[in-house]
Motif scaffolding. Structure first.
Motif, short mmCIF file in Angstrom:
data_model
loop_
_atom_site.label_atom_id
_atom_site.label_comp_id
_atom_site.label_asym_id
_atom_site.label_seq_id
_atom_site.Cartn_x
_atom_site.Cartn_y
_atom_site.Cartn_z
N SER A 8 26.20 39.06 89.42
CA SER A 8 25.93 39.31 90.83
C SER A 8 24.78 40.30 90.96
O SER A 8 24.63 41.21 90.15
N TRP A 39 26.62 43.57 94.61
CA TRP A 39 28.05 43.74 94.36
C TRP A 39 28.59 45.05 94.92
O TRP A 39 29.71 45.44 94.60
N GLN A 66 31.79 44.47 97.06
CA GLN A 66 32.88 44.03 96.20
C GLN A 66 33.41 45.17 95.33
O GLN A 66 34.61 45.25 95.06
#
Length: 383
Positions: A218, A221, A224
């Motif tokens: 990614s 991120w 997340q």
């Protein structure tokens, strides 16, 4: 929220407690503490082969059980009670990280590996000045052949046993997630000294490590990462509740046997008050634990917002961290001077409680998070 366990969840709790009672007593924990790795690898292999707990959060299409966070914390609470010397919490953290990348082939491959019991460590922070994005200590620079990673990450929950790593790195003002092999050139993974010898932690040093483009999972991120840290706080809270419960149980057992002035000290009112305070802390934290786990399950299916997840995780972390440290510290007092000696297990729980209290943010820091949500932002959350 009207929460009650399903029959399957009650069966899971009973099976976990029975297995750990038989296979993870104090002697096993102390043997693992004395070993180089700090992990009972035979017990870990037995869990992977017979109980399959490492696959709880792995989707069924990746060979896992496809269960939720509630089932995971049921297992982790019992593991906190027994100080079980296996890297299950690390695997659960990595599975949660990979589930943010569920559409990628590499993520599916790594999840399948977790279901088989492979050790995958999440290297996300240097913990300076925080556990979140500002604490990321690895820098990723774009090169002709892909990426070059340099920097440091600490408090890796697999210790120095991981065969592969998920590394969070700064890419300018963004965060990326990279896959690395632990034996790759320029990678140095070692065990770091900690107060709690029942839970090994690792430190990662990267020196101009070359990463091919396919190993970049990614390039964006940051959001997340915050979600994974909140999930991790819920998982940690489960172990803290288990630690607090064990501290209470061991203290009650001791004062019920210790005789002074012709009667057991458990009969004295001051001792009863201490035990009652401990129980109140445990039950309050346990209620928040399963509330947070339910919110976490909803967040995994996008039925709850990131703000709901953050709030639930912060409430749990502030309560469970205090409960574990209070109960273990009070347990030391109830045992008297012998409580801190190696002969008694209560000192192991005190060390675990103290180390967990600081990991991923102290209780007072989590209360500041809640204050910011409720006051600074004018939120309408009901903490």
């Amino acid at each position: 929220m009207n929460f009650s366990f399903t029959d399957e969840q009650l069966m899971l709790k009973d099976s976990v407690e029975g297995f750990l009672t038989e296979n993870a007593d104090s002697g096993i924990v102390r043997q693992a503490m004395a070993s180089e790795s700090g992990v009972d690898e035979n017990l870990w292999q037995k869990i992977c082969a017979e109980m399959y707990w490492q696959a709880i959060l792995v989707p069924e299409e990746c060979g896992g059980l496809g269960l939720g966070l509630v089932e995971a914390v049921i297992v982790l609470e019992q593991m906190g009670r027994f100080l079980t010397p296996v890297p299950l919490a690390a695997g659960i953290q990595s599975a949660l990280a990979l589930r943010t990348l569920a559409d990628q082939l590499q993520a599916h491959t790594l999840l399948a590996g977790l279901a088989e019991g492979r050790l995958l460590g999440l290297a996300h922070t240097a913990a300076r000045p925080s556990w979140g994005a500002s604490g990321v200590g690895v820098i990723a620079n774009s090169t002709v052949n892909g990426w070059s990673l340099s920097g440091e990450a600490r408090f890796i929950a697999t210790g120095d046993l991981a065969t592969e790593l998920l590394v969070v790195a700064k890419i300018g003002s963004d965060l990326g997630l990279f896959r690395l092999a632990a034996d790759q050139t320029g990678v140095a993974l070692s065990k770091m000294p900690t107060m709690d010898q029942t839970r090994p932690m690792g430190v990662l040093q990267l020196h101009d490590v070359t990463v091919d483009p396919e190993s970049c999972l990614s390039l964006d991120w940051a959001e997340q990462l915050e979600a994974v840290l909140d999930y991790s706080r819920i998982a940690l809270g489960a172990e803290q509740v288990g630690c607090a419960q064990a501290s209470l149980d061991q203290s009650v057992a001791y004062v019920s046997e210790r005789v002074q002035f012709g009667r057991t000290i458990a009969s004295y009112q001051a001792i009863k008050h201490k035990a009652a305070d401990m129980m109140l802390k445990v039950e309050s934290a346990r209620s928040l634990l399963y509330y947070a786990a339910c919110v976490g399950d909803e967040a995994l299916t996008d039925a709850a917002s990131s703000e709901d997840l953050q709030e639930a995780a912060a409430m749990l972390a502030s309560s469970a961290g205090d409960a574990a440290f209070f109960c273990a510290g009070t347990g030391i007092q109830l045992h008297g001077g012998v409580g801190i000696t190696e002969e008694y297990d209560i000192q192991l729980y005190f060390k675990r409680a103290r180390s967990m209290e600081a990991y991923l943010g102290r209780p007072d820091e989590q209360r500041e998070v809640l204050a910011a949500m409720l006051l600074d932002q004018g939120g309408s959350h009901a903490a």
